[in-house]
Design an enzyme around this catalytic site. Structure first.
Site, PDB file in Angstrom:
ATOM      1  N   HIS A   1       0.957  -1.309  -0.018  1.00 51.65           N
ATOM      2  CA  HIS A   1       0.063   0.056   0.051  1.00 51.65           C
ATOM      3  C   HIS A   1       0.837   0.975   0.012  1.00 51.65           C
ATOM      4  O   HIS A   1       1.413   1.667   0.903  1.00 51.65           O
ATOM      5  CB  HIS A   1      -1.028  -0.101   1.254  1.00 51.65           C
ATOM      6  CG  HIS A   1      -1.870  -1.013   0.999  1.00 51.65           C
ATOM      7  ND1 HIS A   1      -1.704  -2.202   1.639  1.00 51.65           N
ATOM      8  CD2 HIS A   1      -3.140  -1.000   0.338  1.00 51.65           C
ATOM      9  CE1 HIS A   1      -2.722  -3.139   1.233  1.00 51.65           C
ATOM     10  NE2 HIS A   1      -3.723  -2.398   0.671  1.00 51.65           N
TER      11      HIS A   1
ATOM     12  N   HIS B   1      -7.580  -8.704   3.534  1.00 54.68           N
ATOM     13  CA  HIS B   1      -7.002  -9.315   2.127  1.00 54.68           C
ATOM     14  C   HIS B   1      -7.012 -11.061   2.186  1.00 54.68           C
ATOM     15  O   HIS B   1      -6.316 -11.334   3.381  1.00 54.68           O
ATOM     16  CB  HIS B   1      -5.930  -8.907   1.977  1.00 54.68           C
ATOM     17  CG  HIS B   1      -5.644  -7.599   1.943  1.00 54.68           C
ATOM     18  ND1 HIS B   1      -5.477  -6.547   3.064  1.00 54.68           N
ATOM     19  CD2 HIS B   1      -5.673  -6.613   0.791  1.00 54.68           C
ATOM     20  CE1 HIS B   1      -5.495  -5.276   2.605  1.00 54.68           C
ATOM     21  NE2 HIS B   1      -5.720  -5.298   1.306  1.00 54.68           N
TER      22      HIS B   1
ATOM     23  N   CYS C   1     -12.825  -5.192   6.942  1.00 53.94           N
ATOM     24  CA  CYS C   1     -12.089  -5.264   5.365  1.00 53.94           C
ATOM     25  C   CYS C   1     -10.601  -5.995   5.564  1.00 53.94           C
ATOM     26  O   CYS C   1     -10.061  -6.118   6.737  1.00 53.94           O
ATOM     27  CB  CYS C   1     -11.953  -4.233   4.820  1.00 53.94           C
ATOM     28  SG  CYS C   1     -13.375  -3.197   4.647  1.00 53.94           S
TER      29      CYS C   1
ATOM     30  N   GLU D   1      -8.159  -2.166  -5.572  1.00 58.56           N
ATOM     31  CA  GLU D   1      -8.596  -3.607  -5.084  1.00 58.56           C
ATOM     32  C   GLU D   1      -9.782  -4.213  -5.991  1.00 58.56           C
ATOM     33  O   GLU D   1     -10.585  -3.445  -6.334  1.00 58.56           O
ATOM     34  CB  GLU D   1      -9.117  -3.533  -3.737  1.00 58.56           C
ATOM     35  CG  GLU D   1      -8.081  -3.151  -2.792  1.00 58.56           C
ATOM     36  CD  GLU D   1      -8.444  -3.031  -1.341  1.00 58.56           C
ATOM     37  OE1 GLU D   1      -7.525  -3.374  -0.428  1.00 58.56           O
ATOM     38  OE2 GLU D   1      -9.571  -2.957  -1.013  1.00 58.56           O
TER      39      GLU D   1
ATOM     40  N   GLU E   1      -9.959  -8.779  14.368  1.00 63.85           N
ATOM     41  CA  GLU E   1     -10.733  -7.506  14.663  1.00 63.85           C
ATOM     42  C   GLU E   1     -11.627  -7.215  15.689  1.00 63.85           C
ATOM     43  O   GLU E   1     -11.305  -6.176  16.383  1.00 63.85           O
ATOM     44  CB  GLU E   1     -10.682  -6.787  13.396  1.00 63.85           C
ATOM     45  CG  GLU E   1      -9.686  -6.383  12.213  1.00 63.85           C
ATOM     46  CD  GLU E   1     -10.086  -5.926  11.034  1.00 63.85           C
ATOM     47  OE1 GLU E   1     -11.099  -4.849  11.019  1.00 63.85           O
ATOM     48  OE2 GLU E   1      -9.698  -6.083  10.166  1.00 63.85           O
TER      49      GLU E   1
ATOM     50  N   GLU F   1      -5.649   2.701  -2.628  1.00 58.63           N
ATOM     51  CA  GLU F   1      -6.382   1.418  -2.465  1.00 58.63           C
ATOM     52  C   GLU F   1      -6.731   1.109  -3.928  1.00 58.63           C
ATOM     53  O   GLU F   1      -7.009   1.954  -4.510  1.00 58.63           O
ATOM     54  CB  GLU F   1      -7.533   1.486  -1.633  1.00 58.63           C
ATOM     55  CG  GLU F   1      -7.181   1.382   0.035  1.00 58.63           C
ATOM     56  CD  GLU F   1      -6.472  -0.059   0.382  1.00 58.63           C
ATOM     57  OE1 GLU F   1      -6.329  -0.853  -0.435  1.00 58.63           O
ATOM     58  OE2 GLU F   1      -6.476  -0.160   1.684  1.00 58.63           O
TER      59      GLU F   1
ATOM     60  N   HIS G   1      -4.798  -5.461  -6.293  1.00 53.42           N
ATOM     61  CA  HIS G   1      -4.690  -6.543  -5.615  1.00 53.42           C
ATOM     62  C   HIS G   1      -6.073  -7.173  -5.071  1.00 53.42           C
ATOM     63  O   HIS G   1      -6.820  -6.480  -5.087  1.00 53.42           O
ATOM     64  CB  HIS G   1      -3.804  -6.593  -4.430  1.00 53.42           C
ATOM     65  CG  HIS G   1      -3.990  -5.540  -3.658  1.00 53.42           C
ATOM     66  ND1 HIS G   1      -3.772  -4.179  -3.795  1.00 53.42           N
ATOM     67  CD2 HIS G   1      -4.539  -5.472  -2.230  1.00 53.42           C
ATOM     68  CE1 HIS G   1      -4.335  -3.475  -2.761  1.00 53.42           C
ATOM     69  NE2 HIS G   1      -4.888  -4.237  -1.811  1.00 53.42           N
TER      70      HIS G   1
END
EC number: 5.3.3.2
Length: 182
Positions: free
Chosen positions: A25, A69, A67, A116, A87, A114, A32
């Site tokens: 990032h 990955h 959010c 994505e 989280e 970002e 990605h």
């Protein structure tokens, strides 16, 4: 938690490799794979979270629940479950796809991009939250209708991906189904 990576994609969405998440990032973030999720409680309320100030992109910004990955070899659904545990400290129902082809590019005020392919999911929880302060600095359970009105009136107060997801007609319909008590 072990070091996370992002799965790099070409313009057609085909994986081309991986890169460490923090290094990925930048002002020139490559495309990605990611995911975004909206979490509802037993009352049908949506969890909105405020990103920790230590986050590299959009620190302190209000956003949807979680959010992240997916890691190499991990399904998007398993990644949603993993990040909800990490989280928020919660167990969730199996994530349901609500906006499978969401893709976006946005630049935060510090110049971090970002970029994505980011399928969107929704799930439910009945667990008490155990917030990870490294990820979330504040949170609120809200009626979805109130959140959507807030996004429509003041989109600048929320993460750009949350706004883009919430303003998609089909995603709104699918999110509304999660406000119904089960």
């Amino acid at each position: 938690m072990q070091t996370e990576h992002v799965i790099l994609l070409n313009a057609q969405g085909v994986p081309t490799g991986t890169l460490e998440k923090y290094a990925a990032h930048t002002a020139d973030t490559r495309l990605h794979l990611a995911f975004s999720s909206w979490l509802f409680n037993a009352k049908g309320q949506l969890l909105v979270t405020r990103r920790a100030l230590s986050k590299k992109a959009w620190p302190g910004v209000w956003t949807n629940s979680v959010c992240g990955h997916p890691q190499l070899g991990e399904s998007n659904e398993d990644a949603v479950i993993r990040r909800c545990r990490y989280e928020l400290g919660v167990e969730i129902t199996p994530p349901e796809s609500i906006y499978p082809d969401f893709r976006y590019r946005a630049t935060d005020p510090n110049g971090i991009v970002e970029n994505e392919v980011c399928p969107v999911f929704a799930a439910r929880t009945t667990s008490a939250l155990q917030i990870n302060d490294d990820e979330v600095m504040d949170y609120q359970w809200c009626d979805l209708a109130d959140v959507l009105r807030g996004i429509d009136a003041t989109p600048w107060a929320f993460s750009p991906w949350m706004v883009m997801q919430a303003t998609n007609r089909e995603a709104r319909i699918r999110l509304s189904a999660f406000t119904q008590l089960k």
